[in-house]
Design an enzyme around this catalytic site. Structure first.
Site, PDB file in Angstrom:
ATOM      1  N   LYS A 104      -1.426   2.991   1.576  1.00 37.83           N
ATOM      2  CA  LYS A 104      -0.143   2.393   1.992  1.00 37.83           C
ATOM      3  C   LYS A 104       1.017   3.041   1.241  1.00 37.83           C
ATOM      4  O   LYS A 104       2.028   3.406   1.819  1.00 37.83           O
ATOM      5  CB  LYS A 104      -0.196   0.880   1.696  1.00 37.83           C
ATOM      6  CG  LYS A 104       0.788   0.045   2.484  1.00 37.83           C
ATOM      7  CD  LYS A 104       0.819  -1.406   1.996  1.00 37.83           C
ATOM      8  CE  LYS A 104      -0.459  -2.168   2.251  1.00 37.83           C
ATOM      9  NZ  LYS A 104      -0.322  -3.612   1.916  1.00 37.83           N
ATOM     10  N   LYS A 116      -5.695  -3.240  -7.159  1.00 40.11           N
ATOM     11  CA  LYS A 116      -5.728  -4.615  -6.649  1.00 40.11           C
ATOM     12  C   LYS A 116      -6.443  -5.490  -7.660  1.00 40.11           C
ATOM     13  O   LYS A 116      -7.363  -5.032  -8.356  1.00 40.11           O
ATOM     14  CB  LYS A 116      -6.508  -4.668  -5.322  1.00 40.11           C
ATOM     15  CG  LYS A 116      -6.216  -5.896  -4.508  1.00 40.11           C
ATOM     16  CD  LYS A 116      -4.874  -5.750  -3.847  1.00 40.11           C
ATOM     17  CE  LYS A 116      -4.551  -6.743  -2.809  1.00 40.11           C
ATOM     18  NZ  LYS A 116      -3.426  -6.268  -1.979  1.00 40.11           N
ATOM     19  N   THR A 201       7.787  -8.792   2.879  1.00 36.05           N
ATOM     20  CA  THR A 201       6.618  -8.439   3.706  1.00 36.05           C
ATOM     21  C   THR A 201       6.829  -8.943   5.135  1.00 36.05           C
ATOM     22  O   THR A 201       6.669  -8.191   6.108  1.00 36.05           O
ATOM     23  CB  THR A 201       5.316  -9.013   3.110  1.00 36.05           C
ATOM     24  OG1 THR A 201       5.277  -8.698   1.723  1.00 36.05           O
ATOM     25  CG2 THR A 201       4.092  -8.441   3.793  1.00 36.05           C
TER      26      THR A 201
HETATM   27  N1  GLU Z   1       0.071  -7.703  -2.225  1.00 35.52           N
HETATM   28  C1  GLU Z   1       0.987  -6.931  -1.478  1.00 35.52           C
HETATM   29  C2  GLU Z   1       0.269  -5.897  -0.631  1.00 35.52           C
HETATM   30  O1  GLU Z   1      -0.891  -6.021  -0.369  1.00 35.52           O
HETATM   31  C3  GLU Z   1       2.102  -6.354  -2.332  1.00 35.52           C
HETATM   32  C4  GLU Z   1       1.696  -5.434  -3.416  1.00 35.52           C
HETATM   33  C5  GLU Z   1       2.811  -5.052  -4.374  1.00 35.52           C
HETATM   34  O2  GLU Z   1       3.938  -5.461  -4.185  1.00 35.52           O
HETATM   35  O3  GLU Z   1       2.480  -4.333  -5.321  1.00 35.52           O
HETATM   36  O4  GLU Z   1       0.844  -4.967  -0.122  1.00 35.52           O
END
Ligand code: GLU
Length: 459
Positions: A104, A116, A201
């Protein structure tokens, strides 16, 4: 790496291997070796950090809670990705989600790697004081591998700015005198968070859908109508129609995406269904999203579940089971709950022609193939739900400078970044037969591979 992400990464490498303009200086045996190295690097995480957090709860019990921080790849910058609190968290899932973050960030040119975290618990079963202790323990156990230039967590399923504030504060007290603001993103604004991060998001999910379906298709109508891309034809068919939308999940992502749809004046669309862990609410005329958002803010995030509650709100809607949202007769389905929601046993009942992945990995590999075969267009997670990490990046930059942007400026930059990604992938997508997900992966893998090669990592 769990199968779907791994398979698509491998397919992307196969595509790039056959692309003469990609790394033209690397030929024959050396080319084979370089691609083998790439496959090995991208299919395995750099490091899996695992701990059993020992926490003394308010009720006197002492628990050992399994927790993870997976650091998948840091070629493009420090590891970055959320921490989820959920009872179904497991190592494979966290590895897969960390890999997704690597891709991503690469896709959207965010200078971070992928990571993660996860803690195996249902946060709804614990009082706030226990959650505070659990957050502190998480930082204590993983403190050596975290930090603003090492690995920067953020909220994910089951966590929010509250947890990030606690974690940053713990990081600060363990590392006195060191920079700490950028150690976590998705914090509250008073703790150094960015305006607009909470909404980022959901806003990004709707923006991606709207840009693809409205702006891009409209601007490129003439050449798209002469080609045979399924998405282009689905979008062209829907262009001047009133689109009906169903949203699975009414949390931070789903509720904001639903509100964006409700307010949008570019597209004729109405949100006819929303769901959460308890119910689906349906109204043919379109739901009153602002009232539902007001309601959940004072009901622990839950939608109304009875006719009496709906009546008291002045909302007319039919109450259905929570699964029904997935198979409703709508044009668009936004999946903003958890992973694996559409699978081989329910995918053939989906009636929507367009699916937007607001959550990470909400469609299994088998369901993805089934739906794509049926001509359903899927706007994938790595493209659509990157708003969160993009604004996390802005937050990290603001924390470094201690200069903070206005909310409008944040959204302007967010949409500009997402649009830039789409402008760079869509012409190729509309010109060749690969599905959009595969196209996004090829783009991300190309960037990671070129960078790894130039850094001398492929031997
Ligand atoms: N948890 C979100 C994702 O899966 C955001 C991750 C972030 O901001 O570092 O994209």
């Amino acid at each position: 790496m769990a199968s779907q992400t791994g398979d698509i990464v491998q397919q992307s490498l196969d595509t790039l291997m056959e692309e003469p303009s990609f790394l033209p200086q690397v030929q024959e045996e050396q080319r084979k070796q370089v691609f083998q190295s790439l496959a090995a690097i991208l299919s395995t995480p750099n490091k899996i950090n695992k701990a059993f957090l020992r926490v003394a709860l308010c009720d006197g019990k002492v628990l050992r809670i399994p927790a993870f921080r997976v650091q998948h790849n840091d070629t493009l910058g420090p590891y970055k990705g959320g921490i989820r609190f959920h009872e179904s968290v497991n190592e494979d899932e966290v590895i897969n989600l960390a890999a997704l973050m690597t891709l991503k960030n690469a896709l959207h040119d965010v200078p971070f790697g992928g990571g993660k975290g996860g803690v195996v618990l249902n946060p709804r079963s614990y009082p706030e004081k226990d959650l505070y202790q659990i957050c502190k323990k998480y930082v204590q156990y993983f403190t050596d591998v975290l930090g603003p230039d090492k690995d920067i967590p953020a909220p994910d399923v089951g966590t929010s700015e509250r947890e990030m504030d606690w974690m940053m504060a713990e990081y600060k007290s363990i590392h006195p005198g060191k920079p700490y603001l950028g150690s976590f993103t998705g914090k509250s604004v008073v703790s150094g968070g960015s305006l607009g991060r909470r909404e980022a998001t959901g806003k990004g999910v709707y923006f991606t859908f709207r840009y693809l379906l409205h702006d891009f298709i409209k601007d490129n109508q003439s050449w798209l109508s002469s080609g045979d891309n399924v998405f282009a034809h689905t979008a062209l068919d829907h262009m001047d129609k009133h689109l009906t939308i169903a949203v699975q999940g009414f949390g931070n992502v789903g509720s904001v995406a639903a509100l964006e749809a409700y307010k949008c004046s570019f597209l004729h669309n109405k949100v006819v269904a929303v769901s959460d862990r308890n119910v689906t609410l349906y109204s043919e005329e379109g739901l009153d999203i602002p009232s539902l958002i007001d309601y959940i803010s004072s009901h622990r995030g839950d939608l109304p579940t009875t006719d009496e509650q709906l009546q008291a709100l002045g909302i007319s809607a039919v109450i259905k089971s929570r699964e029904e949202v997935l198979t409703m007769d709508v044009d668009v389905l936004i999946l903003a709950a958890l992973e694996d929601q559409l699978h081989k046993d329910n995918a053939d009942q989906v009636k929507a022609r367009i699916i937007v992945e607001g959550a990470n990995a909400p469609i299994t590999g088998e369901a993805d193939q089934l739906l794509s075969k049926k001509g359903v267009v899927i706007i994938p997670d790595i493209l659509a739900n990157a708003g969160g990490v993009i604004v996390s990046y802005f937050e990290w930059l603001q924390d470094r400078e201690t200069i903070f942007y206005m909310e409008d400026e944040v959204y302007k930059q967010l949409f500009a970044k997402m649009q830039k990604t789409m402008v760079s992938i869509l012409p190729a997508y509309f010109a060749d037969p690969l599905p959009l997900r595969q196209n996004c992966y090829v783009h991300a893998v190309r960037k990671l591979s070129a960078s790894l090669y130039r850094q001398g990592k492929l031997y």
